[in-house]
Scaffold this motif. Structure first.
Motif, mmCIF file in Angstrom:
data_model
loop_
_atom_site.group_PDB
_atom_site.id
_atom_site.type_symbol
_atom_site.label_atom_id
_atom_site.label_comp_id
_atom_site.label_asym_id
_atom_site.label_seq_id
_atom_site.Cartn_x
_atom_site.Cartn_y
_atom_site.Cartn_z
ATOM 1 N N ILE A 24 29.071 35.379 33.042
ATOM 2 C CA ILE A 24 28.934 36.821 33.263
ATOM 3 C C ILE A 24 30.302 37.490 33.124
ATOM 4 O O ILE A 24 31.313 36.969 33.602
ATOM 5 N N GLY A 25 30.299 38.647 32.489
ATOM 6 C CA GLY A 25 31.509 39.459 32.382
ATOM 7 C C GLY A 25 31.104 40.917 32.263
ATOM 8 O O GLY A 25 29.940 41.260 32.463
ATOM 9 N N ILE A 26 32.077 41.772 31.937
ATOM 10 C CA ILE A 26 31.733 43.181 31.717
ATOM 11 C C ILE A 26 31.913 43.516 30.241
ATOM 12 O O ILE A 26 32.717 42.905 29.541
ATOM 13 N N SER A 27 31.169 44.494 29.798
ATOM 14 C CA SER A 27 31.125 44.823 28.377
ATOM 15 C C SER A 27 32.393 45.520 27.899
ATOM 16 O O SER A 27 33.188 46.046 28.682
ATOM 17 N N GLU A 28 32.537 45.531 26.601
ATOM 18 C CA GLU A 28 33.629 46.260 25.944
ATOM 19 C C GLU A 28 33.600 47.724 26.393
ATOM 20 O O GLU A 28 34.628 48.309 26.726
ATOM 21 N N PHE A 39 43.565 44.333 38.552
ATOM 22 C CA PHE A 39 43.197 43.376 39.597
ATOM 23 C C PHE A 39 41.702 43.090 39.524
ATOM 24 O O PHE A 39 40.907 43.992 39.271
ATOM 25 N N VAL A 40 41.348 41.827 39.750
ATOM 26 C CA VAL A 40 39.941 41.435 39.837
ATOM 27 C C VAL A 40 39.751 40.684 41.147
ATOM 28 O O VAL A 40 40.442 39.700 41.412
ATOM 29 N N ASP A 41 38.848 41.184 41.978
ATOM 30 C CA ASP A 41 38.513 40.520 43.238
ATOM 31 C C ASP A 41 37.402 39.521 42.933
ATOM 32 O O ASP A 41 36.241 39.900 42.780
ATOM 33 N N LEU A 42 37.789 38.262 42.810
ATOM 34 C CA LEU A 42 36.825 37.229 42.433
ATOM 35 C C LEU A 42 36.065 36.715 43.649
ATOM 36 O O LEU A 42 36.645 36.564 44.728
ATOM 37 N N PRO A 43 34.793 36.423 43.473
ATOM 38 C CA PRO A 43 34.027 35.807 44.565
ATOM 39 C C PRO A 43 34.425 34.336 44.696
ATOM 40 O O PRO A 43 35.270 33.844 43.940
ATOM 41 N N ASP A 44 33.812 33.641 45.619
ATOM 42 C CA ASP A 44 34.070 32.211 45.801
ATOM 43 C C ASP A 44 33.002 31.396 45.093
ATOM 44 O O ASP A 44 31.847 31.824 44.997
ATOM 45 N N THR A 45 33.392 30.208 44.629
ATOM 46 C CA THR A 45 32.371 29.310 44.099
ATOM 47 C C THR A 45 31.438 28.948 45.251
ATOM 48 O O THR A 45 31.836 28.970 46.419
ATOM 49 N N GLU A 46 30.224 28.665 44.911
ATOM 50 C CA GLU A 46 29.136 28.355 45.838
ATOM 51 C C GLU A 46 28.557 29.596 46.513
ATOM 52 O O GLU A 46 27.591 29.490 47.254
ATOM 53 N N ASP A 47 29.142 30.785 46.274
ATOM 54 C CA ASP A 47 28.522 32.017 46.777
ATOM 55 C C ASP A 47 27.184 32.210 46.074
ATOM 56 O O ASP A 47 27.058 31.934 44.878
ATOM 57 N N GLU A 48 26.207 32.694 46.821
ATOM 58 C CA GLU A 48 24.913 33.054 46.236
ATOM 59 C C GLU A 48 24.972 34.534 45.862
ATOM 60 O O GLU A 48 25.455 35.353 46.653
ATOM 61 N N ILE A 49 24.506 34.856 44.668
ATOM 62 C CA ILE A 49 24.454 36.261 44.267
ATOM 63 C C ILE A 49 23.011 36.640 43.959
ATOM 64 O O ILE A 49 22.209 35.799 43.570
ATOM 65 N N GLU A 50 22.712 37.912 44.177
ATOM 66 C CA GLU A 50 21.370 38.439 43.941
ATOM 67 C C GLU A 50 21.434 39.482 42.837
ATOM 68 O O GLU A 50 22.329 40.335 42.842
ATOM 69 N N SER A 54 26.291 43.814 44.235
ATOM 70 C CA SER A 54 27.697 43.680 43.875
ATOM 71 C C SER A 54 28.213 42.294 44.260
ATOM 72 O O SER A 54 27.915 41.792 45.340
ATOM 73 N N PHE A 55 28.976 41.672 43.359
ATOM 74 C CA PHE A 55 29.560 40.367 43.682
ATOM 75 C C PHE A 55 31.057 40.305 43.404
ATOM 76 O O PHE A 55 31.721 39.332 43.739
ATOM 77 N N SER A 56 31.599 41.341 42.785
ATOM 78 C CA SER A 56 33.016 41.345 42.433
ATOM 79 C C SER A 56 33.476 42.796 42.332
ATOM 80 O O SER A 56 32.658 43.720 42.333
ATOM 81 N N ILE A 67 31.213 45.172 40.400
ATOM 82 C CA ILE A 67 30.535 44.430 39.344
ATOM 83 C C ILE A 67 29.242 43.898 39.961
ATOM 84 O O ILE A 67 29.264 43.272 41.020
ATOM 85 N N TYR A 68 28.136 44.184 39.288
ATOM 86 C CA TYR A 68 26.822 43.832 39.821
ATOM 87 C C TYR A 68 26.259 42.603 39.125
ATOM 88 O O TYR A 68 26.433 42.425 37.917
ATOM 89 N N ALA A 69 25.590 41.785 39.897
ATOM 90 C CA ALA A 69 24.986 40.570 39.355
ATOM 91 C C ALA A 69 23.781 40.939 38.494
ATOM 92 O O ALA A 69 22.852 41.568 38.982
ATOM 93 N N PRO A 70 23.806 40.554 37.225
ATOM 94 C CA PRO A 70 22.642 40.818 36.381
ATOM 95 C C PRO A 70 21.498 39.832 36.634
ATOM 96 O O PRO A 70 20.356 40.100 36.293
ATOM 97 N N ILE A 71 21.837 38.694 37.236
ATOM 98 C CA ILE A 71 20.836 37.676 37.571
ATOM 99 C C ILE A 71 21.196 37.070 38.928
ATOM 100 O O ILE A 71 22.305 37.243 39.410
ATOM 101 N N SER A 72 20.246 36.355 39.511
ATOM 102 C CA SER A 72 20.470 35.705 40.804
ATOM 103 C C SER A 72 20.842 34.243 40.600
ATOM 104 O O SER A 72 20.409 33.616 39.631
ATOM 105 N N GLY A 73 21.621 33.719 41.537
ATOM 106 C CA GLY A 73 21.960 32.303 41.468
ATOM 107 C C GLY A 73 23.180 31.968 42.297
ATOM 108 O O GLY A 73 23.616 32.748 43.141
ATOM 109 N N GLU A 74 23.730 30.785 42.022
ATOM 110 C CA GLU A 74 24.897 30.289 42.750
ATOM 111 C C GLU A 74 26.095 30.251 41.815
ATOM 112 O O GLU A 74 26.014 29.725 40.700
#
Length: 126
Positions: A24-28, A39-50, A54-56, A67-74
């Motif tokens: 996942i990233g952001i578009s051009e 600056f990018v505020d990165l989440p942690d690995t193993e975080d669950e996103i919905e 917002s996850f970042s 930055i919003y999660a386009p899909i759910s997962g870990e």
């Protein structure tokens, strides 16, 4: 840009890695609107996103943007390069500027996203 990418209305892109994970990233377009990313505020690995949540956070000289999660997962991997080189989001939004890799909890969510052509035409209308 890779035509196999899928896009959310909130300007995140998703690349299906073919192994149950997506990148996942952001578009051009999004990085152009933001301007120079500092600056990018990165989440942690193993975080669950919905999906839809917002996850970042990306901060630029102009604004801070969730930055919003386009899909759910870990989250299985974060792009640590962004900690020292956040400008990769501007320079290579679809390559070196990716933000996270996620193990999908529901691959059918990919069907809710726009393909590259749909996304580009929606951006041109803005």
């Amino acid at each position: 840009m890779d035509n196999t990418l899928k896009f959310a209305d909130s300007h995140e892109w998703v690349k299906d890695n073919g192994d149950g994970t997506v990148t996942i990233g952001i578009s051009e377009h999004a990085q152009e609107l933001l301007g120079d990313v500092v600056f990018v505020d990165l989440p942690d690995t193993e975080d669950e996103i919905e999906a839809g949540e917002s996850f970042s956070l990306v901060e630029s000289v102009k604004a801070a943007s969730d930055i919003y999660a386009p899909i759910s997962g870990e989250i299985v991997e974060i792009n640590e390069e962004l900690e020292d080189s956040p400008e990769l989001i501007n320079e290579e939004p679809y390559e070196g500027g990716w933000i996270v890799k996620v193990k999908m909890s529901d691959a059918s969510e990919l069907n809710n996203l726009k393909d590259a052509e749909e996304y580009l035409s929606s951006v041109e209308e803005d």
